[in-house]
Write a protein that holds these residues in place. Structure first.
Motif, PDB file in Angstrom:
ATOM      1  N   LEU A  96     -11.432 -51.023  38.683  1.00  0.00           N
ATOM      2  CA  LEU A  96     -11.051 -49.676  39.086  1.00  0.00           C
ATOM      3  C   LEU A  96     -11.423 -49.470  40.557  1.00  0.00           C
ATOM      4  CD1 LEU A  96     -12.318 -47.672  36.007  1.00  0.00           C
ATOM      5  CD2 LEU A  96     -10.068 -47.334  37.022  1.00  0.00           C
ATOM      6  N   PRO A  97     -10.584 -48.789  41.331  1.00  0.00           N
ATOM      7  CA  PRO A  97     -10.989 -48.447  42.705  1.00  0.00           C
ATOM      8  C   PRO A  97     -12.253 -47.603  42.689  1.00  0.00           C
ATOM      9  CG  PRO A  97      -8.640 -48.083  42.386  1.00  0.00           C
ATOM     10  CD  PRO A  97      -9.214 -48.350  41.025  1.00  0.00           C
ATOM     11  N   ARG A  98     -13.229 -48.009  43.454  1.00  0.00           N
ATOM     12  CA  ARG A  98     -14.517 -47.315  43.422  1.00  0.00           C
ATOM     13  C   ARG A  98     -14.376 -45.848  43.829  1.00  0.00           C
ATOM     14  NH1 ARG A  98     -19.627 -50.386  45.912  1.00  0.00           N
ATOM     15  NH2 ARG A  98     -18.989 -51.793  44.256  1.00  0.00           N
ATOM     16  N   ALA A  99     -13.494 -45.564  44.775  1.00  0.00           N
ATOM     17  CA  ALA A  99     -13.294 -44.170  45.195  1.00  0.00           C
ATOM     18  C   ALA A  99     -12.744 -43.326  44.059  1.00  0.00           C
ATOM     19  CB  ALA A  99     -12.351 -44.128  46.396  1.00  0.00           C
ATOM     20  N   GLU A 100     -11.855 -43.914  43.248  1.00  0.00           N
ATOM     21  CA  GLU A 100     -11.305 -43.187  42.104  1.00  0.00           C
ATOM     22  C   GLU A 100     -12.402 -42.885  41.087  1.00  0.00           C
ATOM     23  OE1 GLU A 100      -8.456 -41.923  41.786  1.00  0.00           O
ATOM     24  OE2 GLU A 100      -6.897 -43.121  42.732  1.00  0.00           O
ATOM     25  N   VAL A 101     -13.284 -43.862  40.868  1.00  0.00           N
ATOM     26  CA  VAL A 101     -14.393 -43.646  39.928  1.00  0.00           C
ATOM     27  C   VAL A 101     -15.297 -42.529  40.434  1.00  0.00           C
ATOM     28  CG1 VAL A 101     -16.420 -44.685  38.857  1.00  0.00           C
ATOM     29  CG2 VAL A 101     -14.319 -46.015  39.088  1.00  0.00           C
ATOM     30  N   ALA A 102     -15.593 -42.528  41.718  1.00  0.00           N
ATOM     31  CA  ALA A 102     -16.456 -41.496  42.287  1.00  0.00           C
ATOM     32  C   ALA A 102     -15.821 -40.113  42.140  1.00  0.00           C
ATOM     33  CB  ALA A 102     -16.734 -41.799  43.762  1.00  0.00           C
ATOM     34  N   ASP A 103     -14.533 -40.004  42.440  1.00  0.00           N
ATOM     35  CA  ASP A 103     -13.842 -38.717  42.297  1.00  0.00           C
ATOM     36  C   ASP A 103     -13.817 -38.268  40.844  1.00  0.00           C
ATOM     37  OD1 ASP A 103     -13.360 -38.724  44.992  1.00  0.00           O
ATOM     38  OD2 ASP A 103     -11.254 -39.328  44.829  1.00  0.00           O
ATOM     39  N   LEU A 104     -13.565 -39.210  39.948  1.00  0.00           N
ATOM     40  CA  LEU A 104     -13.487 -38.884  38.525  1.00  0.00           C
ATOM     41  C   LEU A 104     -14.833 -38.399  37.998  1.00  0.00           C
ATOM     42  CD1 LEU A 104     -11.359 -39.093  36.204  1.00  0.00           C
ATOM     43  CD2 LEU A 104     -12.362 -41.312  35.654  1.00  0.00           C
ATOM     44  N   VAL A 105     -15.905 -39.119  38.330  1.00  0.00           N
ATOM     45  CA  VAL A 105     -17.236 -38.735  37.863  1.00  0.00           C
ATOM     46  C   VAL A 105     -17.632 -37.381  38.435  1.00  0.00           C
ATOM     47  CG1 VAL A 105     -19.687 -39.330  37.979  1.00  0.00           C
ATOM     48  CG2 VAL A 105     -17.991 -41.098  37.424  1.00  0.00           C
ATOM     49  N   VAL A 161     -20.219 -33.868  29.501  1.00  0.00           N
ATOM     50  CA  VAL A 161     -19.395 -35.063  29.303  1.00  0.00           C
ATOM     51  C   VAL A 161     -20.290 -36.297  29.154  1.00  0.00           C
ATOM     52  CG1 VAL A 161     -19.123 -35.640  31.756  1.00  0.00           C
ATOM     53  CG2 VAL A 161     -17.320 -36.260  30.122  1.00  0.00           C
ATOM     54  N   ALA A 162     -19.836 -37.233  28.325  1.00  0.00           N
ATOM     55  CA  ALA A 162     -20.525 -38.505  28.128  1.00  0.00           C
ATOM     56  C   ALA A 162     -19.743 -39.587  28.855  1.00  0.00           C
ATOM     57  CB  ALA A 162     -20.597 -38.825  26.637  1.00  0.00           C
ATOM     58  N   LEU A 163     -20.427 -40.408  29.665  1.00  0.00           N
ATOM     59  CA  LEU A 163     -19.745 -41.372  30.528  1.00  0.00           C
ATOM     60  C   LEU A 163     -20.391 -42.751  30.436  1.00  0.00           C
ATOM     61  CD1 LEU A 163     -19.426 -39.137  33.714  1.00  0.00           C
ATOM     62  CD2 LEU A 163     -17.513 -39.957  32.331  1.00  0.00           C
ATOM     63  N   ALA A 164     -19.529 -43.774  30.523  1.00  0.00           N
ATOM     64  CA  ALA A 164     -20.013 -45.154  30.561  1.00  0.00           C
ATOM     65  C   ALA A 164     -19.057 -45.991  31.395  1.00  0.00           C
ATOM     66  CB  ALA A 164     -20.126 -45.734  29.160  1.00  0.00           C
ATOM     67  N   ALA A 165     -19.584 -46.966  32.122  1.00  0.00           N
ATOM     68  CA  ALA A 165     -18.781 -47.875  32.934  1.00  0.00           C
ATOM     69  C   ALA A 165     -19.147 -49.305  32.584  1.00  0.00           C
ATOM     70  CB  ALA A 165     -19.028 -47.616  34.421  1.00  0.00           C
ATOM     71  N   LEU A 171     -22.915 -44.111  38.422  1.00  0.00           N
ATOM     72  CA  LEU A 171     -21.840 -44.915  37.845  1.00  0.00           C
ATOM     73  C   LEU A 171     -20.878 -45.491  38.894  1.00  0.00           C
ATOM     74  CD1 LEU A 171     -21.017 -42.898  34.611  1.00  0.00           C
ATOM     75  CD2 LEU A 171     -22.226 -45.070  34.789  1.00  0.00           C
ATOM     76  N   PRO A 172     -20.514 -44.747  39.939  1.00  0.00           N
ATOM     77  CA  PRO A 172     -19.597 -45.326  40.934  1.00  0.00           C
ATOM     78  C   PRO A 172     -20.160 -46.522  41.677  1.00  0.00           C
ATOM     79  CG  PRO A 172     -19.593 -42.934  41.076  1.00  0.00           C
ATOM     80  CD  PRO A 172     -20.736 -43.317  40.192  1.00  0.00           C
ATOM     81  N   GLU A 173     -21.466 -46.772  41.601  1.00  0.00           N
ATOM     82  CA  GLU A 173     -22.059 -47.923  42.275  1.00  0.00           C
ATOM     83  C   GLU A 173     -21.629 -49.232  41.623  1.00  0.00           C
ATOM     84  OE1 GLU A 173     -26.247 -47.322  42.230  1.00  0.00           O
ATOM     85  OE2 GLU A 173     -26.157 -45.395  43.294  1.00  0.00           O
ATOM     86  N   LEU A 195     -13.843 -47.289  32.570  1.00  0.00           N
ATOM     87  CA  LEU A 195     -14.718 -46.140  32.444  1.00  0.00           C
ATOM     88  C   LEU A 195     -14.357 -45.438  31.142  1.00  0.00           C
ATOM     89  CD1 LEU A 195     -16.829 -44.376  34.173  1.00  0.00           C
ATOM     90  CD2 LEU A 195     -14.873 -42.902  34.634  1.00  0.00           C
ATOM     91  N   VAL A 196     -15.349 -45.128  30.334  1.00  0.00           N
ATOM     92  CA  VAL A 196     -15.104 -44.480  29.042  1.00  0.00           C
ATOM     93  C   VAL A 196     -15.778 -43.116  29.048  1.00  0.00           C
ATOM     94  CG1 VAL A 196     -15.266 -44.690  26.534  1.00  0.00           C
ATOM     95  CG2 VAL A 196     -15.092 -46.749  27.942  1.00  0.00           C
ATOM     96  N   LEU A 197     -15.065 -42.107  28.550  1.00  0.00           N
ATOM     97  CA  LEU A 197     -15.631 -40.764  28.513  1.00  0.00           C
ATOM     98  C   LEU A 197     -15.365 -40.100  27.176  1.00  0.00           C
ATOM     99  CD1 LEU A 197     -13.170 -38.303  29.577  1.00  0.00           C
ATOM    100  CD2 LEU A 197     -13.027 -40.274  31.050  1.00  0.00           C
ATOM    101  N   GLY A 198     -16.294 -39.256  26.805  1.00  0.00           N
ATOM    102  CA  GLY A 198     -16.164 -38.474  25.587  1.00  0.00           C
ATOM    103  C   GLY A 198     -16.826 -37.130  25.783  1.00  0.00           C
ATOM    104  N   HIS A 199     -16.573 -36.235  24.857  1.00  0.00           N
ATOM    105  CA  HIS A 199     -17.149 -34.893  24.956  1.00  0.00           C
ATOM    106  C   HIS A 199     -17.403 -34.379  23.548  1.00  0.00           C
ATOM    107  CE1 HIS A 199     -17.535 -30.609  25.942  1.00  0.00           C
ATOM    108  NE2 HIS A 199     -17.782 -31.006  27.185  1.00  0.00           N
TER     109      HIS A 199
END
Length: 264
Positions: A85-94, A104-108, A140-142, A148-152
């Motif tokens: 995944l583009p790191r910038a996209e991950v940072a924006d998403l998180v 939100v629950a997040l995992a990479a 996470l963006p590091e 990337l998996v997310l749940g709520h």
């Protein structure tokens, strides 16, 4: 046989609710191998998660993991591919998710290790195999993540996807996949099970038109569209049943083995 290859989702399709694989399914997998027909997995699991299925993994010629982002030959020390995944996209998403949906629950996953928030670990305990590090969402963006998996706790996967699209996350830039009944998996676009399966079939030398695919969730419909025949498991959502060319019994009733016996 009538097919060059067989592709199957794992959990809910050949892996039962208790995490086991039935004797009938293993017998069907063995019969395919004996006939020279490669059996491939297409799953949201990581390679480590596939390898944890110790009775089934030896029968797999290839595993499309992380919903297409990772390709792996069971037993190989390294993935055949890993699409980041583009790191910038991950940072924006998180940043968006933690601002708009604080619980939100997040995992990479980076092809070797899971990094996850404590909320994610609590929401989905003991289901991820391999190394796990619990971190704050901001860390996470590091990671150079391929998925990337997310749940709520209070939102369905469909509601989460809708919130992301409304927030400006274009599905042409990110693959947004419903993974199971509670989570959304994010990959780089246009990666999905279809792209992964087509890539894997090229590796094993199989014709997609002479391939049959099995699945039980909406994430499986993309691979249904690129193979010659598809089978939905009993109890699958209506859109999955509508997308398949054939239906079979549930995983608990050995639908995979029954369908192969009937079709072959």
């Amino acid at each position: 046989m009538a097919f060059d290859a067989v592709v199957t989702d794992l959990d809910g399709t050949v892996v039962r609710a208790d995490g086991t694989v039935s004797a009938a399914t293993l017998q069907a997998a063995h019969a395919l191998s004996a006939a020279g027909v490669p059996l491939l997995a297409a799953t949201a699991r990581t390679p480590t998660g596939v390898a944890a299925l110790t009775t089934l993994a030896p029968h797999l010629a290839f595993a499309v993991c992380c919903s297409g982002a990772v390709g792996w030959v069971p037993g190989a020390p390294e993935p055949a591919w890993c699409e980041l995944l583009p790191r910038a996209e991950v940072a924006d998403l998180v940043a968006f998710l933690t601002r708009e949906l604080p619980t939100v629950a997040l995992a990479a996953y980076d092809s070797r290790r899971w990094r996850m928030t404590a909320t994610y670990q609590a929401m989905r305990p003991n289901t991820h195999k391999g190394p796990i590090t619990v971190v704050e969402a901001a860390a996470l963006p590091e990671a150079e993540a391929c998925t990337l998996v997310l749940g709520h706790p209070d939102r369905t996967p469909e509601q989460l996807v809708a919130a992301l699209i409304e927030g400006g996350f274009d599905p042409t830039r990110l693959g947004l996949h419903r993974a199971g009944r509670r989570f959304v998996e994010v990959t780089a676009a246009p990666i999905d099970k279809a792209s992964g399966v087509l890539r894997a079939l090229r590796v094993v030398g199989a014709d997609p038109a002479r391939t049959i695919a099995f699945g039980d969730m909406p994430i499986d419909t993309t691979m249904f569209a690129v193979v010659g025949r598809s089978v939905a498991m009993a109890g699958a959502p209506p859109e999955v049943l509508a997308a398949a060319t054939d239906h079979t019994a549930s995983v608990e009733d050995d639908g995979f083995a029954r369908a192969l016996t009937a079709l072959l």
